[in-house]
Design an enzyme around this catalytic site. Structure first.
Site, PDB file in Angstrom:
ATOM      1  N   LYS A 105       0.823  -1.221   0.000  1.00 31.02           N
ATOM      2  CA  LYS A 105       0.000   0.000   0.000  1.00 31.02           C
ATOM      3  C   LYS A 105       0.851   1.262   0.000  1.00 31.02           C
ATOM      4  O   LYS A 105       0.502   2.258  -0.622  1.00 31.02           O
ATOM      5  CB  LYS A 105      -0.956  -0.018   1.183  1.00 31.02           C
ATOM      6  CG  LYS A 105      -0.282  -0.091   2.544  1.00 31.02           C
ATOM      7  CD  LYS A 105      -0.675  -1.309   3.311  1.00 31.02           C
ATOM      8  CE  LYS A 105       0.404  -1.633   4.334  1.00 31.02           C
ATOM      9  NZ  LYS A 105      -0.017  -2.420   5.452  1.00 31.02           N
ATOM     10  N   VAL A 132      -5.351  -2.986   0.604  1.00 26.84           N
ATOM     11  CA  VAL A 132      -6.335  -2.250   1.410  1.00 26.84           C
ATOM     12  C   VAL A 132      -7.272  -3.251   2.089  1.00 26.84           C
ATOM     13  O   VAL A 132      -7.884  -4.083   1.423  1.00 26.84           O
ATOM     14  CB  VAL A 132      -7.184  -1.298   0.526  1.00 26.84           C
ATOM     15  CG1 VAL A 132      -8.216  -0.563   1.376  1.00 26.84           C
ATOM     16  CG2 VAL A 132      -6.308  -0.310  -0.216  1.00 26.84           C
ATOM     17  N   GLY A 134      -6.758  -5.844   4.018  1.00 25.44           N
ATOM     18  CA  GLY A 134      -6.366  -7.252   4.147  1.00 25.44           C
ATOM     19  C   GLY A 134      -7.261  -8.153   3.319  1.00 25.44           C
ATOM     20  O   GLY A 134      -7.321  -8.042   2.087  1.00 25.44           O
ATOM     21  N   ILE A 136     -10.488  -8.240   3.125  1.00 29.82           N
ATOM     22  CA  ILE A 136     -11.801  -7.692   2.707  1.00 29.82           C
ATOM     23  C   ILE A 136     -11.723  -7.232   1.243  1.00 29.82           C
ATOM     24  O   ILE A 136     -10.803  -6.504   0.879  1.00 29.82           O
ATOM     25  CB  ILE A 136     -12.218  -6.497   3.597  1.00 29.82           C
ATOM     26  CG1 ILE A 136     -11.963  -6.800   5.088  1.00 29.82           C
ATOM     27  CG2 ILE A 136     -13.679  -6.138   3.380  1.00 29.82           C
ATOM     28  CD1 ILE A 136     -12.171  -5.596   6.000  1.00 29.82           C
ATOM     29  N   GLU A 190       2.860  -2.540  11.706  1.00 30.18           N
ATOM     30  CA  GLU A 190       3.882  -2.278  10.690  1.00 30.18           C
ATOM     31  C   GLU A 190       5.262  -2.357  11.339  1.00 30.18           C
ATOM     32  O   GLU A 190       5.392  -2.218  12.562  1.00 30.18           O
ATOM     33  CB  GLU A 190       3.698  -0.881  10.098  1.00 30.18           C
ATOM     34  CG  GLU A 190       2.425  -0.676   9.326  1.00 30.18           C
ATOM     35  CD  GLU A 190       2.320  -1.591   8.119  1.00 30.18           C
ATOM     36  OE1 GLU A 190       3.193  -1.548   7.247  1.00 30.18           O
ATOM     37  OE2 GLU A 190       1.353  -2.370   8.060  1.00 30.18           O
ATOM     38  N   ASP A 201      -0.442   4.549   7.762  1.00 31.67           N
ATOM     39  CA  ASP A 201      -0.904   3.353   7.065  1.00 31.67           C
ATOM     40  C   ASP A 201      -2.360   3.543   6.597  1.00 31.67           C
ATOM     41  O   ASP A 201      -2.710   3.190   5.471  1.00 31.67           O
ATOM     42  CB  ASP A 201      -0.786   2.153   8.022  1.00 31.67           C
ATOM     43  CG  ASP A 201      -1.302   0.871   7.426  1.00 31.67           C
ATOM     44  OD1 ASP A 201      -0.604   0.316   6.548  1.00 31.67           O
ATOM     45  OD2 ASP A 201      -2.396   0.420   7.812  1.00 31.67           O
ATOM     46  N   LYS A 205      -3.908   3.537   2.664  1.00 26.07           N
ATOM     47  CA  LYS A 205      -5.071   2.759   2.204  1.00 26.07           C
ATOM     48  C   LYS A 205      -6.184   3.685   1.705  1.00 26.07           C
ATOM     49  O   LYS A 205      -6.889   3.372   0.743  1.00 26.07           O
ATOM     50  CB  LYS A 205      -5.569   1.872   3.347  1.00 26.07           C
ATOM     51  CG  LYS A 205      -4.547   0.786   3.716  1.00 26.07           C
ATOM     52  CD  LYS A 205      -4.857   0.159   5.051  1.00 26.07           C
ATOM     53  CE  LYS A 205      -3.844  -0.915   5.431  1.00 26.07           C
ATOM     54  NZ  LYS A 205      -3.922  -1.298   6.841  1.00 26.07           N
ATOM     55  N   GLY A 303      -2.804  -9.740   8.908  1.00 24.38           N
ATOM     56  CA  GLY A 303      -2.544 -11.112   9.343  1.00 24.38           C
ATOM     57  C   GLY A 303      -2.177 -12.009   8.179  1.00 24.38           C
ATOM     58  O   GLY A 303      -2.537 -11.756   7.029  1.00 24.38           O
TER      59      GLY A 303
HETATM   60  N1  HSE Z   1      -0.258  -2.669  10.091  1.00 30.05           N
HETATM   61  C1  HSE Z   1      -1.440  -2.891   9.353  1.00 30.05           C
HETATM   62  C2  HSE Z   1      -2.611  -2.919  10.322  1.00 30.05           C
HETATM   63  C3  HSE Z   1      -1.305  -4.185   8.588  1.00 30.05           C
HETATM   64  O1  HSE Z   1      -2.400  -2.954  11.530  1.00 30.05           O
HETATM   65  O2  HSE Z   1      -3.743  -2.870   9.879  1.00 30.05           O
HETATM   66  C4  HSE Z   1      -2.227  -4.347   7.438  1.00 30.05           C
HETATM   67  O3  HSE Z   1      -2.106  -3.379   6.475  1.00 30.05           O
END
Ligand code: HSE
Length: 437
Positions: A105, A132, A134, A136, A190, A201, A205, A303
């Site tokens: 991302k 974006v 994970g 979903i 991260e 982050d 996204k 995950g």
């Molecule tokens: N570090 C991110 C989170 C991982 O905690 O959502 C997934 O992008």
């Protein structure tokens, strides 16, 4: 049976998940695809650290170009993360006519315009579902399912780590720093946790999500962003008292003339709302299309296996294209790259919303009227006031919520209030969204 060779660059947590999923569901994948996916090579700068999955020695390399330059490999999966050399590897792979799948991302939010244009020029596919939300299906939803809509609004909980921290602070009364450590141990933070807690982050996204929703280029730095590191247990408790929960929300609202209001910040939302009940490391996305009405998507935003699931959905999609000889049936961002416009964002000072303020004031006669006076001068109307009992000589929290007010006026008022000698600390401001459908 037809074979499709895959190369994987980046053997970390998600890479391990992809290798596992390929093996674990091999029969199912082959049956559904009508072809066999073969993992031809895995590259990582470190191939000696023990992993949760074993692969043959001859599949391993420390040189990503063994994948990029291998003519038998059709699909390159980039899971190394970061900007460079990920950007170079992706561009080189596409220049050699390879299909690319990435979960990166940060890379797409920063260099997306260059990368998507390169994919279009080369006539190759680029899949980025895992970038974006994970597992979903956000990218497919915007690119295909909701493509006929003007997206009137987006409300997203897009970072699992921040959501995990806020959930534990709210439900278990734990302190920010303690929960952050727990989140890091669980492995979805991260590498640099400031990306999670300062909303960076989420901004990555959100930039990708908005570019798809609005068919427009989004400059990451133009999205207003505040993280959760300044949220205290006190604010979490006051939020509960007021009937709210605090979430790190990414918000986009389509205004008149195609202007988009977009902001990322801790937000108080009514505790009964669906989004308020998205807890732990879960993510959720609420879209409102002009034709579709509300659409709510919920799931694991991070995950190993949930993210590997999204990566593999792109691999299968692209493999189908390879089998049928179709390329780029739907452009990566649902629009020809040359038709992408530059997004028009509403300046932050022009937004209007409701606010929560926590003033640290010395408990003396006349304080409330002083604060209320300054708010009134700036056209800010108070909705509720909470003041806790006096404690000898120390500052007491005075909490106020407001009706809708202009950000510009709020900032001006707080600047003046914070200069008062009766105010001991910087006033805490948390925005409230209580008109969510
Ligand atoms: N570090 C991110 C989170 C991982 O905690 O959502 C997934 O992008």
């Amino acid at each position: 049976m037809k074979k499709i060779n895959i190369g994987l660059i980046g053997w970390g947590n998600i890479g391990t998940g992809v290798i596992k999923l390929l093996a674990q569901n091999e029969e199912l994948l082959t049956r559904k695809l009508g072809a066999k996916l073969v993992l031809k090579k895995v590259a990582d700068i470190n191939i000696t650290t023990p992993r949760a999955v074993k692969i043959k020695k001859n599949l391993q390399t420390t040189n990503a170009r063994e994948i990029i330059n291998d003519p038998s490999i059709s699909i390159v999966i980039e899971l190394m993360g970061g900007y460079e050399p990920a950007r170079t590897f992706v561009l080189e792979a596409m220049a050699r006519g390879k299909q690319v799948v990435t979960a990166n991302k940060a890379l797409l939010a920063t260099h997306g315009n260059e990368i998507f244009l390169a994919a279009q020029k080369m006539g190759v596919n680029i899949g980025f579902e895992a970038s974006v939300g994970g597992t979903i299906p956000i990218i497919k939803t915007l690119k295909e399912s909701l493509v006929a809509n003007n997206i009137n609004s987006i409300y997203g909980i897009m970072n699992g780590t921040a959501n995990f921290i806020l959930t534990k602070m709210t439900d278990e009364g734990k302190m920010f720093s303690v929960v952050l450590k727990e989140a890091q141990q669980l492995g979805f933070a991260e590498a640099d946790p400031t990306f999670d807690i300062e909303g960076i982050d989420t901004a990555h996204k959100m930039a990708i999500t908005m570019s798809l929703a609005y068919g427009a280029k989004v400059n990451l730095a133009d999205i207003y962003r505040e993280g959760i590191s300044k949220i205290s247990s006190e604010d979490v408790t006051f939020a509960r008292e007021l009937g709210y929960r605090i979430k790190l929300l990414a918000i986009a609202i389509l205004k008149k003339n195609g202007i988009v209001e977009s902001r990322i910040h801790p937000t108080m939302i009514p505790s009964g709302h669906l989004l308020a009940n998205v807890n732990r490391n879960y993510n959720a996305f609420y879209f409102e299309g002009d034709a579709s009405g509300p659409v709510f998507l919920y799931g694991q935003g991070a995950g190993m296996m949930p993210t590997a699931s999204a990566v593999m959905s792109d691999v299968i999609d692209i493999a189908h294209n390879l089998i049928t000889g179709v390329s780029d049936r739907v452009p990566p961002r649902a629009i020809n790259e040359s038709s992408m416009q530059k997004i028009k964002l509403l300046p932050m000072e022009e937004i209007e919303t409701k606010y929560y303020f926590r003033f640290s004031a010395v408990d003396r006669p006349g304080i409330l009227s002083k604060i209320a006076g300054i708010l009134g001068e700036n056209n800010i109307s108070i909705a509720t006031v909470i003041q806790k009992a006096r404690q000898e000589e120390s500052a007491v929290p005075v909490v106020m919520t407001t009706y809708k007010a202009k950000e510009k006026n709020v900032q001006k008022a707080l600047k003046k209030i914070d200069k008062l000698d009766i105010v001991q600390d910087k006033t805490v401001l948390i925005r409230i969204e209580d008109e969510l459908a």
